[in-house]
Design a protein around this motif. Sequence first.
Motif, PDB file in Angstrom:
ATOM      1  N   ALA A   7       0.823  -1.213   0.000  1.00 45.13           N
ATOM      2  CA  ALA A   7       0.000   0.000   0.000  1.00 45.13           C
ATOM      3  C   ALA A   7       0.855   1.259   0.000  1.00 45.13           C
ATOM      4  O   ALA A   7       0.370   2.333  -0.346  1.00 45.13           O
ATOM      5  CB  ALA A   7      -0.930  -0.009   1.206  1.00 45.13           C
ATOM      6  N   GLU A   8       2.126   1.126   0.368  1.00 43.24           N
ATOM      7  CA  GLU A   8       3.024   2.284   0.414  1.00 43.24           C
ATOM      8  C   GLU A   8       3.728   2.551  -0.916  1.00 43.24           C
ATOM      9  O   GLU A   8       4.330   3.604  -1.091  1.00 43.24           O
ATOM     10  CB  GLU A   8       4.077   2.078   1.499  1.00 43.24           C
ATOM     11  CG  GLU A   8       3.490   1.996   2.889  1.00 43.24           C
ATOM     12  CD  GLU A   8       4.558   1.774   3.933  1.00 43.24           C
ATOM     13  OE1 GLU A   8       5.567   2.494   3.907  1.00 43.24           O
ATOM     14  OE2 GLU A   8       4.387   0.857   4.753  1.00 43.24           O
ATOM     15  N   ILE A   9       3.664   1.599  -1.838  1.00 37.51           N
ATOM     16  CA  ILE A   9       4.333   1.772  -3.131  1.00 37.51           C
ATOM     17  C   ILE A   9       3.687   2.940  -3.864  1.00 37.51           C
ATOM     18  O   ILE A   9       2.470   3.016  -3.995  1.00 37.51           O
ATOM     19  CB  ILE A   9       4.253   0.477  -3.965  1.00 37.51           C
ATOM     20  CG1 ILE A   9       5.027  -0.631  -3.259  1.00 37.51           C
ATOM     21  CG2 ILE A   9       4.807   0.708  -5.377  1.00 37.51           C
ATOM     22  CD1 ILE A   9       4.896  -1.998  -3.889  1.00 37.51           C
ATOM     23  N   GLY A  10       4.503   3.854  -4.337  1.00 37.56           N
ATOM     24  CA  GLY A  10       4.012   5.046  -5.018  1.00 37.56           C
ATOM     25  C   GLY A  10       3.821   6.220  -4.067  1.00 37.56           C
ATOM     26  O   GLY A  10       3.805   7.363  -4.493  1.00 37.56           O
ATOM     27  N   ARG A  11       3.657   5.946  -2.788  1.00 39.68           N
ATOM     28  CA  ARG A  11       3.519   7.012  -1.788  1.00 39.68           C
ATOM     29  C   ARG A  11       4.834   7.279  -1.073  1.00 39.68           C
ATOM     30  O   ARG A  11       5.049   8.351  -0.542  1.00 39.68           O
ATOM     31  CB  ARG A  11       2.470   6.633  -0.750  1.00 39.68           C
ATOM     32  CG  ARG A  11       1.103   6.513  -1.290  1.00 39.68           C
ATOM     33  CD  ARG A  11       0.138   6.284  -0.164  1.00 39.68           C
ATOM     34  NE  ARG A  11      -1.008   5.564  -0.679  1.00 39.68           N
ATOM     35  CZ  ARG A  11      -1.859   4.907   0.038  1.00 39.68           C
ATOM     36  NH1 ARG A  11      -1.714   4.855   1.341  1.00 39.68           N
ATOM     37  NH2 ARG A  11      -2.876   4.291  -0.504  1.00 39.68           N
ATOM     38  N   THR A  12       5.663   6.236  -0.994  1.00 39.38           N
ATOM     39  CA  THR A  12       6.963   6.320  -0.331  1.00 39.38           C
ATOM     40  C   THR A  12       8.039   6.107  -1.380  1.00 39.38           C
ATOM     41  O   THR A  12       7.842   5.359  -2.333  1.00 39.38           O
ATOM     42  CB  THR A  12       7.068   5.206   0.750  1.00 39.38           C
ATOM     43  OG1 THR A  12       5.966   5.319   1.637  1.00 39.38           O
ATOM     44  CG2 THR A  12       8.357   5.309   1.533  1.00 39.38           C
ATOM     45  N   ARG A  39       3.532  -4.646 -11.974  1.00 39.46           N
ATOM     46  CA  ARG A  39       2.371  -4.983 -11.149  1.00 39.46           C
ATOM     47  C   ARG A  39       2.660  -6.039 -10.099  1.00 39.46           C
ATOM     48  O   ARG A  39       1.872  -6.233  -9.172  1.00 39.46           O
ATOM     49  CB  ARG A  39       1.195  -5.373 -12.025  1.00 39.46           C
ATOM     50  CG  ARG A  39       1.428  -6.598 -12.851  1.00 39.46           C
ATOM     51  CD  ARG A  39       0.285  -6.797 -13.790  1.00 39.46           C
ATOM     52  NE  ARG A  39      -0.671  -7.689 -13.170  1.00 39.46           N
ATOM     53  CZ  ARG A  39      -1.260  -8.692 -13.803  1.00 39.46           C
ATOM     54  NH1 ARG A  39      -1.017  -8.891 -15.064  1.00 39.46           N
ATOM     55  NH2 ARG A  39      -2.106  -9.457 -13.190  1.00 39.46           N
ATOM     56  N   TYR A  40       3.771  -6.770 -10.228  1.00 38.11           N
ATOM     57  CA  TYR A  40       4.127  -7.771  -9.221  1.00 38.11           C
ATOM     58  C   TYR A  40       5.090  -7.215  -8.178  1.00 38.11           C
ATOM     59  O   TYR A  40       5.627  -7.956  -7.384  1.00 38.11           O
ATOM     60  CB  TYR A  40       4.700  -9.019  -9.889  1.00 38.11           C
ATOM     61  CG  TYR A  40       3.686  -9.699 -10.762  1.00 38.11           C
ATOM     62  CD1 TYR A  40       2.585 -10.328 -10.185  1.00 38.11           C
ATOM     63  CD2 TYR A  40       3.792  -9.661 -12.143  1.00 38.11           C
ATOM     64  CE1 TYR A  40       1.619 -10.926 -10.976  1.00 38.11           C
ATOM     65  CE2 TYR A  40       2.835 -10.265 -12.935  1.00 38.11           C
ATOM     66  CZ  TYR A  40       1.751 -10.887 -12.351  1.00 38.11           C
ATOM     67  OH  TYR A  40       0.801 -11.472 -13.140  1.00 38.11           O
ATOM     68  N   HIS A  41       5.318  -5.898  -8.221  1.00 37.32           N
ATOM     69  CA  HIS A  41       6.123  -5.208  -7.213  1.00 37.32           C
ATOM     70  C   HIS A  41       7.522  -5.786  -7.091  1.00 37.32           C
ATOM     71  O   HIS A  41       8.021  -6.005  -5.989  1.00 37.32           O
ATOM     72  CB  HIS A  41       5.413  -5.218  -5.850  1.00 37.32           C
ATOM     73  CG  HIS A  41       3.948  -4.932  -5.946  1.00 37.32           C
ATOM     74  ND1 HIS A  41       3.471  -3.717  -6.356  1.00 37.32           N
ATOM     75  CD2 HIS A  41       2.867  -5.707  -5.722  1.00 37.32           C
ATOM     76  CE1 HIS A  41       2.152  -3.746  -6.366  1.00 37.32           C
ATOM     77  NE2 HIS A  41       1.761  -4.949  -5.997  1.00 37.32           N
ATOM     78  N   LYS A  42       8.134  -6.080  -8.244  1.00 38.10           N
ATOM     79  CA  LYS A  42       9.489  -6.618  -8.241  1.00 38.10           C
ATOM     80  C   LYS A  42      10.483  -5.513  -7.919  1.00 38.10           C
ATOM     81  O   LYS A  42      10.342  -4.386  -8.383  1.00 38.10           O
ATOM     82  CB  LYS A  42       9.833  -7.238  -9.591  1.00 38.10           C
ATOM     83  CG  LYS A  42       9.045  -8.506  -9.863  1.00 38.10           C
ATOM     84  CD  LYS A  42       9.472  -9.113 -11.167  1.00 38.10           C
ATOM     85  CE  LYS A  42       8.791 -10.462 -11.354  1.00 38.10           C
ATOM     86  NZ  LYS A  42       9.226 -11.109 -12.603  1.00 38.10           N
ATOM     87  N   VAL A  43      11.492  -5.876  -7.137  1.00 41.49           N
ATOM     88  CA  VAL A  43      12.521  -4.927  -6.734  1.00 41.49           C
ATOM     89  C   VAL A  43      13.793  -5.239  -7.526  1.00 41.49           C
ATOM     90  O   VAL A  43      14.231  -6.390  -7.565  1.00 41.49           O
ATOM     91  CB  VAL A  43      12.821  -5.044  -5.221  1.00 41.49           C
ATOM     92  CG1 VAL A  43      13.954  -4.101  -4.829  1.00 41.49           C
ATOM     93  CG2 VAL A  43      11.567  -4.767  -4.401  1.00 41.49           C
ATOM     94  N   VAL A  66       8.244  -7.111  -3.232  1.00 37.62           N
ATOM     95  CA  VAL A  66       7.500  -6.623  -2.073  1.00 37.62           C
ATOM     96  C   VAL A  66       6.209  -7.430  -1.981  1.00 37.62           C
ATOM     97  O   VAL A  66       5.414  -7.445  -2.919  1.00 37.62           O
ATOM     98  CB  VAL A  66       7.205  -5.107  -2.172  1.00 37.62           C
ATOM     99  CG1 VAL A  66       6.343  -4.656  -1.005  1.00 37.62           C
ATOM    100  CG2 VAL A  66       8.491  -4.308  -2.260  1.00 37.62           C
ATOM    101  N   GLU A  67       6.059  -8.124  -0.869  1.00 36.75           N
ATOM    102  CA  GLU A  67       4.862  -8.924  -0.637  1.00 36.75           C
ATOM    103  C   GLU A  67       3.944  -8.184   0.331  1.00 36.75           C
ATOM    104  O   GLU A  67       4.329  -7.168   0.911  1.00 36.75           O
ATOM    105  CB  GLU A  67       5.257 -10.286  -0.035  1.00 36.75           C
ATOM    106  CG  GLU A  67       6.155 -11.122  -0.918  1.00 36.75           C
ATOM    107  CD  GLU A  67       5.413 -11.750  -2.097  1.00 36.75           C
ATOM    108  OE1 GLU A  67       4.174 -11.646  -2.169  1.00 36.75           O
ATOM    109  OE2 GLU A  67       6.088 -12.350  -2.942  1.00 36.75           O
ATOM    110  N   SER A  68       2.768  -8.696   0.542  1.00 31.01           N
ATOM    111  CA  SER A  68       1.817  -8.029   1.441  1.00 31.01           C
ATOM    112  C   SER A  68       2.278  -8.078   2.902  1.00 31.01           C
ATOM    113  O   SER A  68       1.784  -7.333   3.731  1.00 31.01           O
ATOM    114  CB  SER A  68       0.436  -8.667   1.311  1.00 31.01           C
ATOM    115  OG  SER A  68       0.509 -10.032   1.669  1.00 31.01           O
ATOM    116  N   ASP A  69       3.254  -8.955   3.195  1.00 30.63           N
ATOM    117  CA  ASP A  69       3.739  -9.084   4.570  1.00 30.63           C
ATOM    118  C   ASP A  69       5.252  -8.920   4.695  1.00 30.63           C
ATOM    119  O   ASP A  69       5.848  -9.451   5.619  1.00 30.63           O
ATOM    120  CB  ASP A  69       3.306 -10.426   5.148  1.00 30.63           C
ATOM    121  CG  ASP A  69       3.790 -11.606   4.312  1.00 30.63           C
ATOM    122  OD1 ASP A  69       4.348 -11.382   3.224  1.00 30.63           O
ATOM    123  OD2 ASP A  69       3.612 -12.751   4.746  1.00 30.63           O
TER     124      ASP A  69
END
Length: 149
Positions: A7-12, A39-43, A66-69
Amino acid sequence: MNDNPRAEIGRTNDAELVKRLLIENYGYAPELVYEIRGRYHKVYAWKPCSLEIRGPDRNGVYFGRVESDGIRLSIEGSFLVGPKATKNVVELDDGRAKRYLAGESVEIEDKELHGWVIVRWRFYYLGSAKAKEGRLINYVPGERRLRLE
């Protein structure tokens, strides 16, 4: 702070978010440039240098996701973080390491350990797994698995 780091991706700032997740989960964050893509939040991570590379915007190596946890490290990411990690590193013996590399989930002694961990065998870092109820849930990609006979 939100419990779901996605939820912080794009805000932080990507680097701040990845470093925070690494420190929280493994106690160490290498000084690298981090970028979260897709879309899979790969780093992806890389070290700045004076060499100018032109081409598709694919700087760096696949470092994790980045996973949900938390953050799940790739094999390469576990090699970069593992040697200086101060927590959540699980060492496997020869038999379990072999089964883990073949794609099996393996049992661990610490039944209380939960969440993302770095998997180590001797001096090698094998990637990351999710510890849950005395087991390591395997995330070795199919194309990188060891074939056992």
